[in-house]
Design an enzyme around this catalytic site. Structure first.
Site, PDB file in Angstrom:
ATOM      1  N   LEU A   1      25.410  36.084  42.870  1.00  0.00           N
ATOM      2  CA  LEU A   1      25.286  37.274  42.056  1.00  0.00           C
ATOM      3  C   LEU A   1      25.613  38.362  42.855  1.00  0.00           C
ATOM      4  CD1 LEU A   1      22.724  35.978  39.385  1.00  0.00           C
ATOM      5  CD2 LEU A   1      25.328  36.148  39.022  1.00  0.00           C
TER       6      LEU A   1
ATOM      7  N   SER B   1      41.765  36.975  43.267  1.00  0.00           N
ATOM      8  CA  SER B   1      42.173  38.445  43.997  1.00  0.00           C
ATOM      9  C   SER B   1      41.941  39.479  42.945  1.00  0.00           C
ATOM     10  CB  SER B   1      43.801  38.342  44.496  1.00  0.00           C
ATOM     11  OG  SER B   1      43.909  39.716  45.058  1.00  0.00           O
TER      12      SER B   1
ATOM     13  N   LYS C   1      45.923  31.327  47.726  1.00  0.00           N
ATOM     14  CA  LYS C   1      45.039  32.523  48.186  1.00  0.00           C
ATOM     15  C   LYS C   1      44.956  33.130  49.705  1.00  0.00           C
ATOM     16  CE  LYS C   1      42.268  35.777  47.217  1.00  0.00           C
ATOM     17  NZ  LYS C   1      41.135  35.996  48.091  1.00  0.00           N
TER      18      LYS C   1
ATOM     19  N   HIS D   1      48.403  34.857  50.334  1.00  0.00           N
ATOM     20  CA  HIS D   1      48.096  36.118  49.789  1.00  0.00           C
ATOM     21  C   HIS D   1      47.255  36.838  50.715  1.00  0.00           C
ATOM     22  CE1 HIS D   1      45.662  38.888  47.518  1.00  0.00           C
ATOM     23  NE2 HIS D   1      46.503  39.082  46.934  1.00  0.00           N
ATOM     24  N   ASN D   2      46.207  36.490  51.203  1.00  0.00           N
ATOM     25  CA  ASN D   2      45.535  37.496  52.191  1.00  0.00           C
ATOM     26  C   ASN D   2      46.220  37.661  53.283  1.00  0.00           C
ATOM     27  OD1 ASN D   2      43.683  37.081  50.170  1.00  0.00           O
ATOM     28  ND2 ASN D   2      42.016  37.076  51.451  1.00  0.00           N
TER      29      ASN D   2
ATOM     30  N   GLU E   1      48.657  40.281  52.599  1.00  0.00           N
ATOM     31  CA  GLU E   1      47.747  41.411  52.576  1.00  0.00           C
ATOM     32  C   GLU E   1      47.486  42.071  54.027  1.00  0.00           C
ATOM     33  OE1 GLU E   1      44.254  40.845  49.909  1.00  0.00           O
ATOM     34  OE2 GLU E   1      43.125  41.561  51.864  1.00  0.00           O
TER      35      GLU E   1
END
Lengths: 305, 305, 305, 305
Positions: A15, A128, A178, A181-182, A185
């Site tokens: 959390l 993302s 992912k 993707h990073n 980035e």
């Protein structure tokens, strides 16, 4: 996989910034969320925002309807292995674990096979969009078996922006996409950084925030990173409050390792990572070597301590 | 060009580390040297080592036999233009100026044409081998008209190690070849630096000086830079006394600019230069941008000042 | 470890270019060599040059005096594991295996522990100097326990050039140092390549072979690679007969992986490897993407097939 | 500067893809446009789309109201100088030339001073957004004297998307900012290309178009380049019809040159450009050198022609 139902009951493990906001996002769309975190304080804090808490994985598993759906939003690496090892005996065949973090795809494949033997499904969702995306609409790259994806698709549709989820293929593929993707980035961010540094040194007195702003509107390089660039510069146009150290958390490195494995030359993504590593150094021994060599052959001035 | 004679009379302009040692080298081989430098103290210091002095360019020109031979060993750039402008009226057709420094080859071409109109020959000698080479045997890459080179060849033979001079072609070509030599040198030095830094971080306790020593003997990467590496590490095995700043003096950058002009991808030489530039920075604005962007989207921790 | 004796009896496994020449080198220095290779033809060929043959590992082990000394000169990777697995039961406590190839240092550590349990010593000798070095004097970086190194030192002294061996530290360290050596080599070679390409495109008509020759004598970048450069250009001044593909065999990649693990920025060594990978590509998909994007936004001309 | 009026009369020089679409964009917003191009056919073609034509610069200048406003939309370099030299005598003090192309900012500064002496204003507008942007809303980075910018502001507002123009500062600054914009663009495009190439080689069967699509929605790397990526892949998911050659038109190189001048390390933008240069090569001489050297020392296999 029966009892398919648009309103799902999710056990959310983790959390933190991402997990909490994703839980709230799920709640917004009518899903039921039961949240667990390692510390009581974190669970209580989430509870204050309307997320029912569980104070142990046992409690969490006990309160979920079958097929149980447990969504992990915890740091990649050992933590994921530990939670999965603890969860596995608490779950039953047909239950589903979604790893929404940035796990290495090979770890995901390994865990998928481990859980598969127990009849438990593992789904990897590369997530993302940052904290804001987690809260108001993320982008999810989902690796899953077809039937499992079909069951979860309504949930992915709810927590993402329109068009913002994709069933990339079998388990592992979501984290793979992912990861890349990073990597991209990293390259994009360093490109922006280099450009901004040139602007900052230009013979003109440029207002960097205003440049970022105009580039957000109609330019070829417009996009979310430029939106964030303006936001950051609007707070502090010279970034005076920020130290020039850029950490990295793994996916950039993994992208490069994967590129190397495939013999794909990825000089831009690599340079972006290396400049981050350079920024973490207090001292560059390589540079000392170069300075020492210059001194040896040329009697060049060398900065001495 | 008659009266060719193995014993030359050289007017040496610039008596710094390189110039002084080259003058002594010339003396060793029976040439006559008259040295000039801007400050009286420098001329006097050279005189103490047996080099006859001149306290002005006029005096220098006046004392040389024709055809006068003036050898410049001064920093590239404006200083060379200034000296050439002052010298030109003091010289006569048939006289020779050798630019032994690291001038940009385009400047050399421009100066060649300027002097050519006055009948004065310009020769460019890229000089490698450092201070030690200047003193005991250098490596000279010589751009010159054929006849002029033939006249000077005995001198070049004397001041270089065996095999250590080359008539690279017409004026400009010597500085061109030296420029590229230095570009390669940048790449090699950074390669050594990177390797040494990996060794320094290795899980073994390696004695870097000993590694440099063994690499000098029989390895693929043996060579003078490795000799110097051992020398530097022998003085200070962790280079503790040297700051991690590596300056650059032009030829690396020019090599890259030339490569770009020719569309030759030179990523290694370029990376070597960029790491030097990075080492000169107190702060990297590009990195601050990357850190700021990470903070914006991910709420990632950012090192704050 | 008794019976120390300057004349050793070596069982050499692998009689390829490197192994055969190293065996001849050992013979020159009065050592006894028994050679084994997988194919009978290779053993017979070596025998024709005076190296006694063995046609199986069993035969080889049977003919060596104890403590047996087996020297592996075979390709890194699975082949080394296979030979070690077959050799182990044929050897006795106190016997020594030297891995003279380019094994990954982690593999060496693993094998060292495996053999240690059986009382067998593993020594790693990173061997540099190419085929010529193997024959007439190599450079050896040796990882070994102290006592084992002391026993082998006379052999290393014999097969290397003066100053050409180093006990780098415990097992694994020899291959580690050799790995980094090769990483530096990658950077240096690419630096030379880039420089040569600029020279080839220069506005002057340069004789590349002559430039390499002069750089060998007295320049800062003199060294064995430049010696080889002249040799290669002397055969073919435009390298017309050579295709522009540069393969790689592992150590460059491993150096980079190690650098990444240590967060050491090694942009030069990395760029050198990436340009090799690029050279192996028939087509660059990344470039197609760039071309496609240019076409999309700018209507720029795109080369179509 | 009187008679300010929101409806301007623009003489547009250059009716190529960008110029024609910008002219139509201006017409849409009620401005009057008179178009000129070097060939009659181009002018006629524009006329067919409603743009009144001029068949010479004289005619163009003659038909514009004072203060005349001439907008250049022609290739950077000599063409701009030629047009300005021809235009200058046709214009009067107070007239304005806007250079909407990608001129080097130093050329702009030079031209600004040249025109300033004649009382003619030069404005530089870096124009981004591609052909589509030119037609339906561009992004303009405008270098201009304050008063001149104020006069033109309504026009810039009309032809750009909301928020899509910025008065960056005095003349030259617009082209400077656009130069850097393009440098960043180079880095971003190469980052995307590298990522896509990894995806294409992944162990999963990924649908690249779908990946680009999902990345457009909610991801960190969303933006116009990703929109275009999807568009390109939607036409041809493996980019089979596109050759792997990426040309460049100047601004990337200039950004790097400027970075070098400022000693700003820009490894990502530089690597992006070098990979383009590499893609233009039929053969890499540097790689041949590396292959030749490997062959010399190792007897490594070398691909021969």
């Amino acid at each position: 996989m029966q009892g398919m139902n648009n309103r799902l009951h999710i056990g959310l493990v983790g959390l933190g910034r991402m997990g909490l906001n994703l839980a709230l996002n799920m709640l917004d769309h009518g899903h039921e969320v039961r949240g667990y975190a390692r510390t009581k304080a974190t669970v209580d804090k989430a509870a204050a925002q309307g997320i029912k808490g569980a104070y142990s994985l046992e409690e969490l598993a006990g309160q979920l309807k079958t097929p149980r759906l447990v969504w992990l939003m915890i740091p990649a690496g050992k933590a994921v292995d530990e939670v999965i090892e603890q969860l596995a005996p608490l779950l039953a065949p047909g239950d589903i674990i979604v790893d929404g973090g940035n796990s290495h795809y090979r770890d995901t494949l390994r865990r998928y096979r481990f859980l598969k033997e127990k009849g438990i499904h593992l789904v990897d969702s590369g997530t993302s969009g940052g904290v804001e995306g987690a809260r108001h609409g993320a982008c999810c790259m989902v690796g899953a078996e077809d039937e499992v994806f079909a069951y979860l698709e309504p949930l992915f549709k709810d927590i993402t922006v329109p068009g913002g989820y994709l069933h990339t293929g079998p388990p592992g593929s979501g984290h793979y996409v992912k990861m890349v993707h990073n990597g991209i980035e990293y390259g994009m961010m360093q490109a922006i950084g280099e450009g901004m540094e040139v602007l900052a040194g230009s013979p003109f007195k440029l207002d960097l925030k205003e440049v970022a702003r105009v580039w957000r509107h109609g330019s070829v390089i417009r996009g979310w990173l430029m939106d964030l660039m303006e936001k950051a510069l609007a707070k502090d146009n010279a970034l005076n409050g920020i130290k020039d150290i850029a950490y990295s958390s793994g996916e950039g490195l993994w992208t490069i390792e994967e590129a190397m494995r495939l013999k794909v030359p990825a000089p831009v993504i690599t340079a972006a990572l290396l400049m981050r590593y350079r920024s973490e150094q207090e001292e560059s021994f390589a540079t000392k070597v170069v300075a020492a060599l210059r001194h040896e052959f040329g009697g060049h001035n060398v900065a001495r301590k």
